[in-house]
Design a protein around this motif. Structure first.
Motif, PDB file in Angstrom:
ATOM      1  N   SER A 103      -1.651  73.403 -15.035  1.00 31.38           N
ATOM      2  CA  SER A 103      -1.987  72.859 -16.354  1.00 31.38           C
ATOM      3  C   SER A 103      -0.971  73.270 -17.405  1.00 31.38           C
ATOM      4  CB  SER A 103      -3.379  73.342 -16.769  1.00 31.38           C
ATOM      5  OG  SER A 103      -3.440  74.765 -16.815  1.00 31.38           O
ATOM      6  N   THR A 104      -0.472  74.520 -17.325  1.00 27.84           N
ATOM      7  CA  THR A 104       0.533  74.965 -18.294  1.00 27.84           C
ATOM      8  C   THR A 104       1.820  74.169 -18.147  1.00 27.84           C
ATOM      9  OG1 THR A 104      -0.414  77.192 -18.261  1.00 27.84           O
ATOM     10  CG2 THR A 104       1.826  76.966 -19.110  1.00 27.84           C
ATOM     11  N   GLU A 105       2.236  73.946 -16.898  1.00 28.63           N
ATOM     12  CA  GLU A 105       3.466  73.188 -16.673  1.00 28.63           C
ATOM     13  C   GLU A 105       3.305  71.729 -17.111  1.00 28.63           C
ATOM     14  OE1 GLU A 105       6.378  74.278 -15.770  1.00 28.63           O
ATOM     15  OE2 GLU A 105       5.709  76.351 -15.528  1.00 28.63           O
ATOM     16  N   LEU A 106       2.120  71.160 -16.884  1.00 29.74           N
ATOM     17  CA  LEU A 106       1.898  69.786 -17.324  1.00 29.74           C
ATOM     18  C   LEU A 106       1.948  69.670 -18.845  1.00 29.74           C
ATOM     19  CD1 LEU A 106      -0.921  68.477 -14.942  1.00 29.74           C
ATOM     20  CD2 LEU A 106       1.377  67.541 -15.203  1.00 29.74           C
ATOM     21  N   MET A 107       1.357  70.628 -19.530  1.00 35.18           N
ATOM     22  CA  MET A 107       1.402  70.605 -20.988  1.00 35.18           C
ATOM     23  C   MET A 107       2.837  70.756 -21.500  1.00 35.18           C
ATOM     24  SD  MET A 107      -1.611  70.030 -22.104  1.00 35.18           S
ATOM     25  CE  MET A 107      -1.377  70.484 -23.817  1.00 35.18           C
ATOM     26  N   ARG A 108       3.621  71.589 -20.829  1.00 37.21           N
ATOM     27  CA  ARG A 108       5.016  71.779 -21.247  1.00 37.21           C
ATOM     28  C   ARG A 108       5.819  70.502 -21.015  1.00 37.21           C
ATOM     29  NH1 ARG A 108       9.733  73.076 -19.066  1.00 37.21           N
ATOM     30  NH2 ARG A 108       8.822  73.227 -16.976  1.00 37.21           N
TER      31      ARG A 108
ATOM     32  N   LYS B 219       4.619  67.484 -20.891  1.00 36.80           N
ATOM     33  CA  LYS B 219       4.156  66.470 -21.836  1.00 36.80           C
ATOM     34  C   LYS B 219       4.785  66.674 -23.215  1.00 36.80           C
ATOM     35  CE  LYS B 219       0.327  66.745 -23.989  1.00 36.80           C
ATOM     36  NZ  LYS B 219      -1.102  66.814 -24.410  1.00 36.80           N
ATOM     37  N   LYS B 220       4.867  67.921 -23.634  1.00 33.26           N
ATOM     38  CA  LYS B 220       5.490  68.198 -24.934  1.00 33.26           C
ATOM     39  C   LYS B 220       6.959  67.783 -24.938  1.00 33.26           C
ATOM     40  CE  LYS B 220       6.223  71.941 -28.255  1.00 33.26           C
ATOM     41  NZ  LYS B 220       6.030  73.392 -28.544  1.00 33.26           N
TER      42      LYS B 220
END
Length: 204
Positions: A72-77, A79-80
């Protein structure tokens, strides 16, 4: 080697009839093909994991290669970063000096990495889907078993009531004030013969 998009089934499938399998006459299955093979135009390798790595496909990885990283952290990064690249792409529309093709390539690479990151969840998703389906089947079977149990209990209760009525002792009803016994009719009393009648009978 000729590769067909829709190949015919192998000829040895005819040896696996229901009768041959039941009688044990069916030959053992052929050994798996070693290395890579092509099915419907796609290349498969049994020795590779279900989701091929980006490096095996010749694609640059933009997220951590540590197996213990947080998806989830990598996906948020990612996406940003994608939003930032898209904002730069919009700004480049008014500036002809920017290289839009490079930005489009970077955005495409971000999408590929995000899709691959999501695809790594596919085995877990498949496992959870099977677990959910089994739980639904279990709940349905438990509900059906409870319904059958209630029907059996109701039927047993009705049978017990019928048995009690069938084998209950029978009592003869009695009258509180019985009628008086019938009196037999008296025989008629014949009149006695007179002396005159007796004399007439004697003369005769």
């Amino acid at each position: 080697i000729m590769v067909s998009s829709f190949p015919h089934p192998p000829r040895f499938y005819k040896a696996y009839t229901a009768e041959a399998v039941a009688s044990g006459l069916a030959p053992p299955p052929p050994p798996p093909i070693p290395g890579e093979f092509t099915v419907f135009g796609e290349v498969y390798n049994p020795e590779e994991p279900h989701v091929r790595s980006l490096e095996a496909q010749g694609i640059q990885r933009l997220y951590s290669s540590d197996p213990s990283f947080d998806h989830s952290t990598e996906l948020m990064r990612l996406k940003k970063t994608l939003l930032e690249k898209y904002s730069v792409l919009l700004q480049s529309l008014t500036d002809p000096t920017e290289k839009r093709q490079a930005l489009l390539s970077e955005i495409e690479l971000l999408f590929i990495n995000m899709e691959h990151l999501l695809n790594e969840y596919r085995p877990h998703q498949a496992t959870e889907t099977v677990c959910s389906m089994l739980e639904v089947q279990r709940d349905r079977k438990h509900a059906l078993a409870d319904q059958i149990r209630r029907e059996v209990n109701d039927t047993a209760t009705q049978l017990a009531e019928c048995r009690a009525l069938l084998f209950a002792p029978r009592t003869v009803p009695t009258l509180t004030n019985p009628p008086p016994p019938a009196v037999a009719a008296a025989a008629p009393v014949l009149p006695s013969q007179s002396s005159f009648e007796t004399a007439l009978l004697d003369q005769a």
